[in-house]
Design an enzyme around this catalytic site. Structure first.
Site, PDB file in Angstrom:
ATOM      1  CG  ASP A  13      -1.968  -1.367   1.349  1.00 16.30           C
ATOM      2  OD1 ASP A  13      -2.242  -1.747   0.314  1.00 16.30           O
ATOM      3  OD2 ASP A  13      -2.059  -1.711   2.494  1.00 16.30           O
ATOM      4  N   GLY A  15       1.625   3.048  -2.606  1.00 14.63           N
ATOM      5  CA  GLY A  15       1.135   3.811  -3.710  1.00 14.63           C
ATOM      6  C   GLY A  15       1.855   3.438  -5.076  1.00 14.63           C
ATOM      7  CE  LYS A  16       3.230  -2.459  -4.374  1.00 10.69           C
ATOM      8  NZ  LYS A  16       2.902  -2.093  -3.001  1.00 10.69           N
ATOM      9  N   GLY A  17       0.967   1.810  -7.505  1.00 11.35           N
ATOM     10  CA  GLY A  17       0.083   1.856  -8.776  1.00 11.35           C
ATOM     11  C   GLY A  17       0.321   2.977  -9.525  1.00 11.35           C
ATOM     12  N   GLY A  40      -3.925  -4.329  -4.633  1.00 12.53           N
ATOM     13  CA  GLY A  40      -4.920  -3.281  -4.997  1.00 12.53           C
ATOM     14  C   GLY A  40      -4.312  -2.070  -5.276  1.00 12.53           C
ATOM     15  CG  HIS A  41      -1.100  -2.099  -7.635  1.00  7.81           C
ATOM     16  ND1 HIS A  41      -0.217  -3.012  -8.474  1.00  7.81           N
ATOM     17  CD2 HIS A  41      -0.897  -2.580  -6.236  1.00  7.81           C
ATOM     18  CE1 HIS A  41       0.566  -3.652  -7.477  1.00  7.81           C
ATOM     19  NE2 HIS A  41       0.061  -3.460  -6.428  1.00  7.81           N
ATOM     20  CB  THR A 129      -6.661 -10.548   1.273  1.00  2.00           C
ATOM     21  OG1 THR A 129      -5.780 -11.271   0.635  1.00  2.00           O
ATOM     22  CG2 THR A 129      -5.406  -9.216   1.519  1.00  2.00           C
ATOM     23  NE  ARG A 143       7.231 -31.131  -4.821  1.00  5.76           N
ATOM     24  CZ  ARG A 143       7.841 -31.891  -4.050  1.00  5.76           C
ATOM     25  NH1 ARG A 143       9.003 -32.449  -4.721  1.00  5.76           N
ATOM     26  NH2 ARG A 143       7.598 -32.175  -2.965  1.00  5.76           N
ATOM     27  CD  GLN A 224       0.854  -8.604  -2.302  1.00  8.04           C
ATOM     28  OE1 GLN A 224       1.594  -9.547  -3.016  1.00  8.04           O
ATOM     29  NE2 GLN A 224      -0.367  -8.566  -2.649  1.00  8.04           N
ATOM     30  CB  THR A 239       1.736 -12.145   1.108  1.00  9.19           C
ATOM     31  OG1 THR A 239       0.868 -12.633   0.549  1.00  9.19           O
ATOM     32  CG2 THR A 239       3.168 -11.387   0.153  1.00  9.19           C
ATOM     33  CE  LYS A 331      -1.894   7.685   0.290  1.00 13.10           C
ATOM     34  NZ  LYS A 331      -2.971   6.680   1.110  1.00 13.10           N
ATOM     35  CG  LEU A 332       5.967  15.241   1.237  1.00 10.56           C
ATOM     36  CD1 LEU A 332       7.074  14.400   2.371  1.00 10.56           C
ATOM     37  CD2 LEU A 332       7.013  15.771   0.157  1.00 10.56           C
ATOM     38  CB  SER A 413       3.682  10.401  -5.244  1.00  7.69           C
ATOM     39  OG  SER A 413       2.192  10.719  -5.450  1.00  7.69           O
TER      40      SER A 413
HETATM   41  P1  IMP Z   1      -2.535 -12.919   2.141  1.00  2.00           P
HETATM   42  O1  IMP Z   1      -1.437 -12.150   0.986  1.00  2.00           O
HETATM   43  O2  IMP Z   1      -3.828 -12.643   1.685  1.00  2.00           O
HETATM   44  O3  IMP Z   1      -2.119 -14.173   2.285  1.00  2.00           O
HETATM   45  O4  IMP Z   1      -2.263 -11.825   3.150  1.00  2.00           O
HETATM   46  C1  IMP Z   1      -1.029 -11.958   4.253  1.00  2.00           C
HETATM   47  C2  IMP Z   1      -0.652 -10.750   4.849  1.00  2.00           C
HETATM   48  O5  IMP Z   1      -0.349  -9.691   3.746  1.00  2.00           O
HETATM   49  C3  IMP Z   1      -1.830 -10.160   5.485  1.00  2.00           C
HETATM   50  O6  IMP Z   1      -1.388  -9.088   6.797  1.00  2.00           O
HETATM   51  C4  IMP Z   1      -2.629  -9.080   4.511  1.00  2.00           C
HETATM   52  O7  IMP Z   1      -3.184  -7.949   5.175  1.00  2.00           O
HETATM   53  C5  IMP Z   1      -1.126  -8.532   3.797  1.00  2.00           C
HETATM   54  N1  IMP Z   1      -1.343  -8.181   2.430  1.00  2.00           N
HETATM   55  C6  IMP Z   1      -1.650  -9.034   1.451  1.00  2.00           C
HETATM   56  N2  IMP Z   1      -1.841  -8.190   0.133  1.00  2.00           N
HETATM   57  C7  IMP Z   1      -1.561  -7.103   0.753  1.00  2.00           C
HETATM   58  C8  IMP Z   1      -1.500  -5.801  -0.134  1.00  2.00           C
HETATM   59  O8  IMP Z   1      -1.613  -5.894  -1.464  1.00  2.00           O
HETATM   60  N3  IMP Z   1      -1.499  -4.546   0.733  1.00  2.00           N
HETATM   61  C9  IMP Z   1      -1.216  -4.791   2.036  1.00  2.00           C
HETATM   62  N4  IMP Z   1      -1.104  -5.566   2.673  1.00  2.00           N
HETATM   63  C10 IMP Z   1      -1.366  -6.823   1.937  1.00  2.00           C
END
Ligand code: IMP
Length: 429
Positions: A13, A15-17, A40-41, A129, A143, A224, A239, A331-332, A413
């Site tokens: 999160d 702000g890569k998008g 989510g970008h 998520t 596998r 991520q 993740t 996000k400065l 940004s």
């Molecule tokens: P998973 O990727 O759904 O298995 O979640 C594992 C951890 O990564 C959790 O703490 C999620 O909140 C975090 N996470 C997964 N994807 C994102 C993302 O795109 N942004 C921020 N946190 C993420």
């Protein structure tokens, strides 16, 4: 042949998008190498907001080839939904989307297994998520995963599916007392997805290698962040993929010598969503203020993000793990108006000063931040497009981060919109 990796330096999160959207203008190919629709970008174009989960942000530019690499796990239903949503908003999707045949698919039982496992873990849950990402990677490593190429061969698919569903159903019943799945129903559904996706399936690694040989620009988009990386993050609160730049090689099928530069995306403060340690977290009014002002709610799940100060210890770890040559600060403007801005320069642990990011979550949990306080700035940085337009103390804040991390800010940004950006170094020349 520049291949540029843009990866998150914190817990996602960052702000890569938006930055990928900017860099995509000069890229021929934009490729995703890991993760899935847990990402989510967000990109804002002419006040119109696009949130992309699986498709690289480059899709919003005409004439770019967008690649979903073998390292990504794909929920075909979500991918098709995302494609349709873009098409309905006038974005064309045809030859501009290539999906690696080797990419693994998320199956309905992956989501069921994840939700059952999370509920069993109670207070120790990861706070995923809930998209089935972890169990899909488990099957890949065990596998027995089902890849895009497998659903293009119905006989083979049915065979694998039957055995996987039998196994998943037994697990769901025995461990969690949860309902199972009917192979025929899942088969029919996935055959429909295969029909829709087959024309996009191909050999992503080969296409990227050819483009690089031809001197084209390849932009590689991480999802991520490094602190959520399966190896280098705050394990087990991570993740299940290699979110750091190294993952780009295995997740796309290109060699490390082909990557010319990695740029880290750093939010001017820190956020985290889900469980796990977060030394600079602010459990107070200021944390709430950052969340409100920064709109810190998950782009995928809508969950409120935990907010805190910038953490140089974890960022230095990210710079090392990724070999970042530069960074983009986002996000400065959210820090505008504060009297002072705190930055964590070390941790205090059992009376000792720690400057190295601890490898395990339990130790990090016990670390207390040691702060340096920098003067804030009262003027707005919102929408600044030139370095000189930034207030002096905002510039000092950025210079201070550069000095501490030993790398320069390529981009800053200053707002959500595409053009609210200061570029001090062009990465694609
Ligand atoms: P998973 O990727 O759904 O298995 O979640 C594992 C951890 O990564 C959790 O703490 C999620 O909140 C975090 N996470 C997964 N994807 C994102 C993302 O795109 N942004 C921020 N946190 C993420």
């Amino acid at each position: 042949m520049p291949a540029l990796v843009v990866a998150g330096a914190q817990w996602g999160d960052e702000g890569k998008g938006k930055l990928v959207d900017y860099l995509a203008r000069q890229a021929h190919i934009v490729a995703r190498y890991q993760g899935g629709h847990n990402a989510g970008h967000t990109v804002v174009i002419n006040n119109e907001k696009f949130i992309l989960h699986l498709i690289p942000s480059g899709i919003l530019h005409e004439g770019k080839l967008c690649i979903i690499g073998n390292g990504v796990v794909i929920d075909p239903a979500c991918l098709i939904e995302e494609m349709d949503a873009l098409i309905s908003r006038g974005i064309s999707i045809g030859d501009n989307l290539l999906i690696s045949k080797n990419a693994h698919l998320i199956m309905p039982y992956h989501m069921a297994l994840e939700s059952a496992s999370e509920s069993l873990m109670g207070s120790r849950k990861i706070g995923t998520t809930g998209r089935g990402i972890g169990p899909a990677y488990v099957d890949k490593m065990a596998r027995r995963g089902i890849r895009l190429m497998d659903i293009l061969d119905p006989g083979l698919f049915m065979e694998r599916l039957k055995s996987n569903i039998e196994r998943a159903n037994r697990l769901l019943d025995a461990l969690y007392g949860a309902a199972g799945f009917d192979p025929k129903e899942v088969f029919d559904r996935y055959m429909g997805y295969a029909e829709r996706l087959k024309k996009h399936a191909g050999n992503a690694g080969e296409v990227i290698a050819r483009a690089l040989r031809e001197g084209k620009n390849v932009l590689i988009e991480g999802a991520q962040g490094t602190l959520l990386d399966i190896d280098h993050g705050t394990y087990p609160y991570v993740t299940s993929s290699s979110a750091s730049a190294g993952g780009a090689c295995t997740g796309l099928g290109i060699g490390p010598t082909m990557i010319t530069r990695a740029v880290g995306v750093i939010k001017a403060y820190t956020t985290r969503v889900g469980g796990g340690p977060f030394p600079t977290e602010l459990d107070d009014e200021l944390g709430e203020e950052l969340r409100r002002k920064g709109g810190e709610y998950g782009a995928t799940t809508g969950r409120p993000r935990r907010c805190g100060w910038l953490d140089i210890v974890s960022l230095a770890h990210s710079v090392r793990v990724n070999g970042f040559g530069g960074f983009a600060l986002t996000k400065l403007d959210i820090l505008d108006g504060l009297d002072t801005v705190k930055v964590c320069t070390a941790y205090s642990l059992d009376g000792q000063t720690v400057r190295e990011f601890p490898a395990d979550a339990a130790t990090l949990e016990r670390c207390r931040p040691v702060y340096e306080e920098l003067p804030g700035w009262k003027q707005s940085t919102c929408g600044a497009r030139k370095w000189e337009e930034l207030p002096e103390n905002a510039r000092r804040y950025i210079r201070w981060i550069e000095e501490r991390l030993g790398i320069g800010a390529d981009m800053i940004s200053t707002g959500q919109r595409r053009d609210e950006l200061i570029v001090t170094r062009e990465n694609f020349r």
